[in-house]
Design a protein around this motif. Structure first.
Motif, PDB file in Angstrom:
ATOM      1  N   GLU A  46     -72.660  32.195 -13.153  1.00 42.47           N
ATOM      2  CA  GLU A  46     -73.901  32.345 -12.406  1.00 42.47           C
ATOM      3  C   GLU A  46     -74.710  31.053 -12.441  1.00 42.47           C
ATOM      4  O   GLU A  46     -74.633  30.272 -13.390  1.00 42.47           O
ATOM      5  CB  GLU A  46     -74.734  33.511 -12.932  1.00 42.47           C
ATOM      6  CG  GLU A  46     -75.136  33.424 -14.384  1.00 42.47           C
ATOM      7  CD  GLU A  46     -75.888  34.664 -14.844  1.00 42.47           C
ATOM      8  OE1 GLU A  46     -76.120  35.573 -14.040  1.00 42.47           O
ATOM      9  OE2 GLU A  46     -76.255  34.715 -16.034  1.00 42.47           O
ATOM     10  N   ARG A  47     -75.464  30.841 -11.379  1.00 42.23           N
ATOM     11  CA  ARG A  47     -76.342  29.686 -11.257  1.00 42.23           C
ATOM     12  C   ARG A  47     -77.686  30.165 -10.715  1.00 42.23           C
ATOM     13  O   ARG A  47     -77.733  31.011  -9.820  1.00 42.23           O
ATOM     14  CB  ARG A  47     -75.760  28.636 -10.308  1.00 42.23           C
ATOM     15  CG  ARG A  47     -74.506  27.951 -10.814  1.00 42.23           C
ATOM     16  CD  ARG A  47     -74.819  26.993 -11.960  1.00 42.23           C
ATOM     17  NE  ARG A  47     -73.663  26.188 -12.325  1.00 42.23           N
ATOM     18  CZ  ARG A  47     -72.703  26.573 -13.156  1.00 42.23           C
ATOM     19  NH1 ARG A  47     -72.770  27.782 -13.704  1.00 42.23           N
ATOM     20  NH2 ARG A  47     -71.689  25.779 -13.436  1.00 42.23           N
ATOM     21  N   GLN A  51     -74.263  24.106  -5.649  1.00 43.42           N
ATOM     22  CA  GLN A  51     -73.933  25.049  -6.715  1.00 43.42           C
ATOM     23  C   GLN A  51     -72.617  25.776  -6.450  1.00 43.42           C
ATOM     24  O   GLN A  51     -71.831  26.012  -7.373  1.00 43.42           O
ATOM     25  CB  GLN A  51     -75.071  26.057  -6.886  1.00 43.42           C
ATOM     26  CG  GLN A  51     -76.376  25.452  -7.365  1.00 43.42           C
ATOM     27  CD  GLN A  51     -76.231  24.731  -8.691  1.00 43.42           C
ATOM     28  OE1 GLN A  51     -75.457  25.147  -9.563  1.00 43.42           O
ATOM     29  NE2 GLN A  51     -76.964  23.640  -8.848  1.00 43.42           N
ATOM     30  N   LEU A  52     -72.351  26.137  -5.211  1.00 42.83           N
ATOM     31  CA  LEU A  52     -71.099  26.821  -4.889  1.00 42.83           C
ATOM     32  C   LEU A  52     -69.900  25.914  -5.143  1.00 42.83           C
ATOM     33  O   LEU A  52     -68.837  26.370  -5.580  1.00 42.83           O
ATOM     34  CB  LEU A  52     -71.117  27.288  -3.436  1.00 42.83           C
ATOM     35  CG  LEU A  52     -72.029  28.481  -3.127  1.00 42.83           C
ATOM     36  CD1 LEU A  52     -72.132  28.697  -1.621  1.00 42.83           C
ATOM     37  CD2 LEU A  52     -71.520  29.745  -3.807  1.00 42.83           C
ATOM     38  N   ALA A  53     -70.069  24.625  -4.873  1.00 42.93           N
ATOM     39  CA  ALA A  53     -68.989  23.680  -5.146  1.00 42.93           C
ATOM     40  C   ALA A  53     -68.733  23.582  -6.649  1.00 42.93           C
ATOM     41  O   ALA A  53     -67.577  23.539  -7.100  1.00 42.93           O
ATOM     42  CB  ALA A  53     -69.336  22.309  -4.571  1.00 42.93           C
ATOM     43  N   ILE A  54     -69.806  23.567  -7.438  1.00 47.84           N
ATOM     44  CA  ILE A  54     -69.663  23.510  -8.896  1.00 47.84           C
ATOM     45  C   ILE A  54     -69.004  24.781  -9.423  1.00 47.84           C
ATOM     46  O   ILE A  54     -68.156  24.739 -10.323  1.00 47.84           O
ATOM     47  CB  ILE A  54     -71.043  23.309  -9.555  1.00 47.84           C
ATOM     48  CG1 ILE A  54     -71.612  21.933  -9.179  1.00 47.84           C
ATOM     49  CG2 ILE A  54     -70.951  23.457 -11.071  1.00 47.84           C
ATOM     50  CD1 ILE A  54     -73.037  21.715  -9.640  1.00 47.84           C
ATOM     51  N   TRP A  92     -66.264  28.761  -6.138  1.00 52.82           N
ATOM     52  CA  TRP A  92     -66.007  30.064  -5.509  1.00 52.82           C
ATOM     53  C   TRP A  92     -65.039  29.870  -4.346  1.00 52.82           C
ATOM     54  O   TRP A  92     -65.242  28.992  -3.497  1.00 52.82           O
ATOM     55  CB  TRP A  92     -67.312  30.673  -5.010  1.00 52.82           C
ATOM     56  CG  TRP A  92     -67.132  32.036  -4.408  1.00 52.82           C
ATOM     57  CD1 TRP A  92     -66.609  33.132  -5.016  1.00 52.82           C
ATOM     58  CD2 TRP A  92     -67.465  32.436  -3.082  1.00 52.82           C
ATOM     59  NE1 TRP A  92     -66.598  34.204  -4.150  1.00 52.82           N
ATOM     60  CE2 TRP A  92     -67.116  33.804  -2.953  1.00 52.82           C
ATOM     61  CE3 TRP A  92     -68.020  31.784  -1.988  1.00 52.82           C
ATOM     62  CZ2 TRP A  92     -67.306  34.518  -1.782  1.00 52.82           C
ATOM     63  CZ3 TRP A  92     -68.216  32.493  -0.816  1.00 52.82           C
ATOM     64  CH2 TRP A  92     -67.863  33.847  -0.718  1.00 52.82           C
ATOM     65  N   PRO A  93     -63.964  30.661  -4.263  1.00 50.29           N
ATOM     66  CA  PRO A  93     -62.937  30.435  -3.247  1.00 50.29           C
ATOM     67  C   PRO A  93     -63.270  30.971  -1.861  1.00 50.29           C
ATOM     68  O   PRO A  93     -62.501  30.785  -0.923  1.00 50.29           O
ATOM     69  CB  PRO A  93     -61.721  31.168  -3.826  1.00 50.29           C
ATOM     70  CG  PRO A  93     -62.315  32.289  -4.627  1.00 50.29           C
ATOM     71  CD  PRO A  93     -63.574  31.716  -5.227  1.00 50.29           C
ATOM     72  N   GLY A  94     -64.402  31.645  -1.723  1.00 42.57           N
ATOM     73  CA  GLY A  94     -64.762  32.209  -0.427  1.00 42.57           C
ATOM     74  C   GLY A  94     -65.376  31.181   0.504  1.00 42.57           C
ATOM     75  O   GLY A  94     -65.529  30.003   0.156  1.00 42.57           O
ATOM     76  N   PRO A  95     -65.752  31.605   1.711  1.00 45.42           N
ATOM     77  CA  PRO A  95     -66.324  30.690   2.711  1.00 45.42           C
ATOM     78  C   PRO A  95     -67.753  30.278   2.354  1.00 45.42           C
ATOM     79  O   PRO A  95     -68.682  31.075   2.458  1.00 45.42           O
ATOM     80  CB  PRO A  95     -66.282  31.512   4.004  1.00 45.42           C
ATOM     81  CG  PRO A  95     -66.314  32.939   3.549  1.00 45.42           C
ATOM     82  CD  PRO A  95     -65.592  32.980   2.241  1.00 45.42           C
ATOM     83  N   ASN A 114     -69.787  28.250   3.875  1.00 46.13           N
ATOM     84  CA  ASN A 114     -70.713  28.217   5.010  1.00 46.13           C
ATOM     85  C   ASN A 114     -71.311  29.595   5.272  1.00 46.13           C
ATOM     86  O   ASN A 114     -72.499  29.722   5.607  1.00 46.13           O
ATOM     87  CB  ASN A 114     -70.013  27.689   6.261  1.00 46.13           C
ATOM     88  CG  ASN A 114     -68.819  28.533   6.670  1.00 46.13           C
ATOM     89  OD1 ASN A 114     -68.074  29.022   5.811  1.00 46.13           O
ATOM     90  ND2 ASN A 114     -68.612  28.709   7.964  1.00 46.13           N
ATOM     91  N   VAL A 115     -70.510  30.641   5.097  1.00 46.83           N
ATOM     92  CA  VAL A 115     -71.022  32.007   5.268  1.00 46.83           C
ATOM     93  C   VAL A 115     -72.023  32.329   4.159  1.00 46.83           C
ATOM     94  O   VAL A 115     -73.088  32.904   4.406  1.00 46.83           O
ATOM     95  CB  VAL A 115     -69.866  33.024   5.262  1.00 46.83           C
ATOM     96  CG1 VAL A 115     -70.407  34.453   5.209  1.00 46.83           C
ATOM     97  CG2 VAL A 115     -68.994  32.837   6.491  1.00 46.83           C
ATOM     98  N   ALA A 116     -71.703  31.945   2.932  1.00 42.97           N
ATOM     99  CA  ALA A 116     -72.577  32.241   1.799  1.00 42.97           C
ATOM    100  C   ALA A 116     -73.949  31.596   1.967  1.00 42.97           C
ATOM    101  O   ALA A 116     -74.980  32.236   1.723  1.00 42.97           O
ATOM    102  CB  ALA A 116     -71.927  31.776   0.501  1.00 42.97           C
ATOM    103  N   VAL A 117     -73.983  30.336   2.389  1.00 45.38           N
ATOM    104  CA  VAL A 117     -75.278  29.668   2.522  1.00 45.38           C
ATOM    105  C   VAL A 117     -76.058  30.227   3.712  1.00 45.38           C
ATOM    106  O   VAL A 117     -77.296  30.267   3.688  1.00 45.38           O
ATOM    107  CB  VAL A 117     -75.118  28.133   2.628  1.00 45.38           C
ATOM    108  CG1 VAL A 117     -74.501  27.575   1.358  1.00 45.38           C
ATOM    109  CG2 VAL A 117     -74.302  27.737   3.839  1.00 45.38           C
TER     110      VAL A 117
END
Length: 232
Positions: A102-103, A124-127, A130-133, A135-138
Motif C-alpha cells: 500500500e501507498r 506510486q503504481l510503478a513502484i 501492479w500488473p494491471g492497466p 492508465n485506467v487506475a489513474v
C-alpha cells in the motif's frame, strides 16, 4: 434483497428456457462492497436477446425485468453466461483489509487535486509494480478525487487534506481508496448509474467495482480494479 431474488429468478428462468427442464446450469453470486453480481451459466452458445413482449405473450418479459431493475447486465462472449449487478446505497460492512502492498497520498482538496493525484499515482503504481492497466487506475482515481472535492467537503474542514490510498490485496486487485470529510453518501446507487452525473458511472464503465464505507470522521469511497483485462 428482494431485487436480488427477482434477478436470480429471472436469470434462472432464462437458463431453463435454453436448457430445458432437465438441463443443468451453474449459478454464482458475489457481494463486493456495495455491489452484488449474479451469474447464471447454462452452457448454451445461443445469446439471449432483449425483446419487447406483446400483451398476448405469456413469456418473454424476463430480460426486460432484468434490464429494468439491475444496475447493469450482459452476456459473456461465448453466450453461455448471463450476468446482472445491483448496487446498494448502504455502506459496505466489512471492507477488504488483506493488503500485501500500500501507498498513501495526501492531497489538498483544491481545484488541482484530481490532476495532482493522477500524477502522483503514476509514480506510486510503478513502484508497486501492479500488473494491471495503470492508465485506467489513474483515470479512476481522478474521478474519485474530483468527486470528493465536489461533494465530500464538510463545513469547517478547511485545511484538512484528502487521504488517498493505493492498495494491492492478496488477489492482486488494486484498491483505490479516497477518504473525504462527510460521513454518508446519499443516492450512491443513482450516482453509479450515471443519473447524477457521469463521474462514478464512468469509473464503473472502466471496470471499477465501487463501494463506500464510514472511515474516521468521514467516509471512504473505494474502487477495486482487476490485475488483468476486465469483461465489461
Amino acid at each position: 434483497m428482494e431485487s436480488a431474488e427477482l434477478l436470480l429468478t429471472e436469470l434462472v428462468t432464462n437458463a431453463l428456457q435454453h436448457t430445458g427442464s432437465h438441463g443443468f446450469f451453474h449459478v454464482r453470486a458475489e457481494l463486493r462492497g456495495s455491489l452484488c453480481r449474479i451469474e447464471v451459466n447454462d452452457g448454451s452458445a445461443e445469446r439471449p436477446k432483449l425483446r419487447e413482449a406483446t400483451l398476448s405473450d405469456e413469456s418473454g418479459r424476463g430480460l426486460l425485468l432484468v434490464d429494468a431493475i439491475s444496475h447493469s447486465w450482459g452476456v459473456s462472449k461465448d453466450g453461455a453466461t448471463t450476468w446482472a449487478t445491483l448496487v446498494s446505497d448502504e455502506p459496505a460492512v466489512e471492507p477488504d483489509t488483506d493488503f500485501v502492498c500500500e501507498r498513501a497520498l495526501s492531497i489538498s482538496p483544491d481545484a488541482n487535486a484530481a490532476a495532482a493525484a493522477r500524477v502522483a499515482a503514476r509514480t506510486q503504481l510503478a513502484i508497486m509494480s501492479w500488473p494491471g492497466p495503470h492508465n485506467v487506475a489513474v483515470d479512476v482515481l481522478y474521478v474519485l478525487v474530483r468527486n470528493a472535492v465536489e461533494h465530500g467537503l464538510a463545513e469547517g474542514s478547511a485545511g484538512r487534506k484528502l487521504d488517498v490510498w493505493l492498495r494491492i490485496n492478496a488477489r492482486g486487485e488494486l484498491l483505490v481508496d479516497v477518504q473525504d470529510h462527510t460521513c454518508d453518501f446519499p443516492r450512491f446507487e443513482q450516482a453509479v448509474r450515471g443519473e447524477l452525473g457521469r463521474g462514478l458511472w464512468g469509473a464503473q464503465r472502466l471496470g471499477a467495482v465501487l463501494s463506500w464505507f464510514p472511515a474516521g470522521h468521514g467516509k471512504t469511497v473505494r474502487a477495486i480494479l482487476q490485475p488483468g483485462p476486465v469483461d465489461l
